[in-house]
Design a protein around this motif. Structure first.
Motif, PDB file in Angstrom:
ATOM      1  N   SER A 242       0.817  -1.220   0.000  1.00 47.44           N
ATOM      2  CA  SER A 242       0.000   0.000   0.000  1.00 47.44           C
ATOM      3  C   SER A 242       0.850   1.270   0.000  1.00 47.44           C
ATOM      4  CB  SER A 242      -0.989   0.015   1.173  1.00 47.44           C
ATOM      5  OG  SER A 242      -1.912  -1.043   1.047  1.00 47.44           O
ATOM      6  N   GLU A 243       2.102   1.164  -0.440  1.00 51.35           N
ATOM      7  CA  GLU A 243       2.939   2.345  -0.628  1.00 51.35           C
ATOM      8  C   GLU A 243       2.715   2.847  -2.050  1.00 51.35           C
ATOM      9  OE1 GLU A 243       6.515   0.496   2.142  1.00 51.35           O
ATOM     10  OE2 GLU A 243       6.586   0.248  -0.036  1.00 51.35           O
ATOM     11  N   ILE A 244       2.542   4.145  -2.210  1.00 51.94           N
ATOM     12  CA  ILE A 244       2.302   4.712  -3.536  1.00 51.94           C
ATOM     13  C   ILE A 244       3.635   4.836  -4.274  1.00 51.94           C
ATOM     14  CG2 ILE A 244       1.429   6.695  -4.831  1.00 51.94           C
ATOM     15  CD1 ILE A 244      -0.736   5.012  -3.382  1.00 51.94           C
ATOM     16  N   VAL A 245       3.672   4.251  -5.457  1.00 54.18           N
ATOM     17  CA  VAL A 245       4.856   4.285  -6.317  1.00 54.18           C
ATOM     18  C   VAL A 245       4.476   5.068  -7.570  1.00 54.18           C
ATOM     19  CG1 VAL A 245       6.476   2.886  -7.662  1.00 54.18           C
ATOM     20  CG2 VAL A 245       5.672   2.065  -5.423  1.00 54.18           C
ATOM     21  N   THR A 246       5.348   5.987  -7.969  1.00 59.03           N
ATOM     22  CA  THR A 246       5.092   6.802  -9.147  1.00 59.03           C
ATOM     23  C   THR A 246       6.003   6.369 -10.284  1.00 59.03           C
ATOM     24  OG1 THR A 246       4.431   8.665  -7.762  1.00 59.03           O
ATOM     25  CG2 THR A 246       5.050   9.174 -10.034  1.00 59.03           C
ATOM     26  N   ILE A 247       5.402   6.154 -11.432  1.00 57.61           N
ATOM     27  CA  ILE A 247       6.144   5.826 -12.643  1.00 57.61           C
ATOM     28  C   ILE A 247       6.282   7.125 -13.429  1.00 57.61           C
ATOM     29  CG2 ILE A 247       6.183   4.456 -14.760  1.00 57.61           C
ATOM     30  CD1 ILE A 247       6.469   2.908 -11.998  1.00 57.61           C
ATOM     31  N   GLU A 248       7.497   7.632 -13.442  1.00 58.95           N
ATOM     32  CA  GLU A 248       7.785   8.892 -14.104  1.00 58.95           C
ATOM     33  C   GLU A 248       9.224   8.847 -14.592  1.00 58.95           C
ATOM     34  OE1 GLU A 248       7.246  11.842 -11.048  1.00 58.95           O
ATOM     35  OE2 GLU A 248       8.635  10.842  -9.710  1.00 58.95           O
ATOM     36  N   LYS A 249       9.642   9.894 -15.287  1.00 57.40           N
ATOM     37  CA  LYS A 249      11.015   9.959 -15.783  1.00 57.40           C
ATOM     38  C   LYS A 249      11.971   9.988 -14.594  1.00 57.40           C
ATOM     39  CE  LYS A 249       9.785  12.514 -19.923  1.00 57.40           C
ATOM     40  NZ  LYS A 249       9.950  13.759 -20.676  1.00 57.40           N
ATOM     41  N   ASN A 250      12.852   8.977 -14.542  1.00 55.56           N
ATOM     42  CA  ASN A 250      13.853   8.924 -13.479  1.00 55.56           C
ATOM     43  C   ASN A 250      15.207   8.474 -14.030  1.00 55.56           C
ATOM     44  OD1 ASN A 250      13.482   6.203 -13.928  1.00 55.56           O
ATOM     45  ND2 ASN A 250      13.002   5.684 -11.811  1.00 55.56           N
ATOM     46  N   GLY A 251      15.352   8.537 -15.352  1.00 56.69           N
ATOM     47  CA  GLY A 251      16.600   8.125 -15.971  1.00 56.69           C
ATOM     48  C   GLY A 251      16.627   6.664 -16.383  1.00 56.69           C
ATOM     49  N   ASN A 252      15.624   5.880 -15.965  1.00 62.98           N
ATOM     50  CA  ASN A 252      15.543   4.465 -16.327  1.00 62.98           C
ATOM     51  C   ASN A 252      14.448   4.234 -17.351  1.00 62.98           C
ATOM     52  OD1 ASN A 252      17.553   3.814 -14.531  1.00 62.98           O
ATOM     53  ND2 ASN A 252      16.225   2.790 -13.062  1.00 62.98           N
ATOM     54  N   ALA A 253      14.694   3.276 -18.239  1.00 64.80           N
ATOM     55  CA  ALA A 253      13.645   2.792 -19.130  1.00 64.80           C
ATOM     56  C   ALA A 253      12.720   1.889 -18.306  1.00 64.80           C
ATOM     57  CB  ALA A 253      14.267   2.035 -20.289  1.00 64.80           C
ATOM     58  N   LYS A 254      11.541   1.624 -18.837  1.00 66.50           N
ATOM     59  CA  LYS A 254      10.548   0.813 -18.119  1.00 66.50           C
ATOM     60  C   LYS A 254      10.068  -0.334 -18.992  1.00 66.50           C
ATOM     61  CE  LYS A 254      10.176   4.255 -15.057  1.00 66.50           C
ATOM     62  NZ  LYS A 254      11.516   4.576 -14.651  1.00 66.50           N
TER      63      LYS A 254
ATOM     64  N   GLY B 274      19.122 -11.673 -14.892  1.00 68.03           N
ATOM     65  CA  GLY B 274      18.971 -10.367 -14.265  1.00 68.03           C
ATOM     66  C   GLY B 274      18.412  -9.340 -15.229  1.00 68.03           C
ATOM     67  N   ILE B 275      18.028  -8.226 -14.686  1.00 68.06           N
ATOM     68  CA  ILE B 275      17.501  -7.120 -15.473  1.00 68.06           C
ATOM     69  C   ILE B 275      18.678  -6.213 -15.821  1.00 68.06           C
ATOM     70  CG2 ILE B 275      15.905  -5.151 -15.464  1.00 68.06           C
ATOM     71  CD1 ILE B 275      14.541  -7.879 -15.282  1.00 68.06           C
ATOM     72  N   PRO B 276      18.809  -5.816 -17.083  1.00 69.83           N
ATOM     73  CA  PRO B 276      19.919  -4.926 -17.444  1.00 69.83           C
ATOM     74  C   PRO B 276      19.874  -3.625 -16.631  1.00 69.83           C
ATOM     75  CG  PRO B 276      18.806  -5.743 -19.419  1.00 69.83           C
ATOM     76  CD  PRO B 276      17.971  -6.157 -18.239  1.00 69.83           C
ATOM     77  N   ASP B 277      21.048  -3.069 -16.376  1.00 68.25           N
ATOM     78  CA  ASP B 277      21.119  -1.779 -15.695  1.00 68.25           C
ATOM     79  C   ASP B 277      20.311  -0.751 -16.468  1.00 68.25           C
ATOM     80  OD1 ASP B 277      22.771  -2.767 -13.722  1.00 68.25           O
ATOM     81  OD2 ASP B 277      24.617  -2.092 -14.691  1.00 68.25           O
ATOM     82  N   GLY B 278      19.642   0.130 -15.733  1.00 70.96           N
ATOM     83  CA  GLY B 278      18.879   1.197 -16.370  1.00 70.96           C
ATOM     84  C   GLY B 278      17.478   0.813 -16.781  1.00 70.96           C
TER      85      GLY B 278
END
Length: 178
Positions: free
Chosen positions: A51-63, A90-94
């Motif tokens: 129940s923590e709010i997470v925001t998907i926005e520009k943060n320098g990482n691709a999604k 694993g997930i690539p960096d970035g």
């Protein structure tokens, strides 16, 4: 001896979902790359399993977003394949890999979705689209539904259905190399 984690409470996470920006057109199958590629995706906020709010926005990482329905047989096949890739390679960096649980129906299989994802060993971010606002904004019309966004949150690709593990890997690596 290893103790098994206690089951997660069956209630859904709580929190407000918000979507900002223009909605993407509905997914258009084989022609989708001609329709959606390069479009700016909406930003959004949603609760995670705690129940923590997470925001998907520009943060320098691709999604890499994977929209899942807990009751969807194809999603039930996709999650372990993706998690195995994460565990082995694993997930690539970035890259941020994010599961978006949507189309939640308490009367259907694998409810609640956070218990299902926990049982599958899902280790990446999981968000809850409790009213299908995010799914609608991203043009979802089939499950599982992948949306790959560059670091500026522009659509690189959208896909539906079960993706073979090597294709998931290729898309993640291509995204990391942009």
């Amino acid at each position: 001896m290893t103790l098994v984690d206690e089951p997660i409470d069956g209630n859904l996470p709580e929190g407000e979902t918000t979507v900002n920006g223009d909605f993407l057109p509905e997914y258009a199958s084989a022609n989708d790359d001609n329709i959606a590629r390069g479009l700016a995706a909406p930003t959004f906020s949603a609760p995670n399993q705690n129940s923590e709010i997470v925001t998907i926005e520009k943060n320098g990482n691709a999604k890499a977003l994977i929209f899942l329905a807990h009751w969807c047989g194809y999603c039930q096949k996709e999650v372990p394949v993706v998690q195995q890739y994460v565990d082995l390679i694993g997930i690539p960096d970035g890259i941020d890999l994010i599961a978006v649980a949507t189309s939640i129906d308490r009367a259907r299989d694998n409810y609640p979705p956070h218990d299902w994802l926990a049982n599958e060993g899902w280790t990446e971010t999981q968000l809850y689209d409790l009213d299908k606002e995010i799914a609608t904004a991203y043009g979802l019309n089939a499950f599982p539904y992948w949306v790959f966004l560059d670091k500026d949150l522009n659509v690189v690709a959208r896909r539906t259905g079960n993706l073979p593990q090597d294709q998931v890997g290729q898309l993640l690596v291509a995204l990391a190399n942009q």
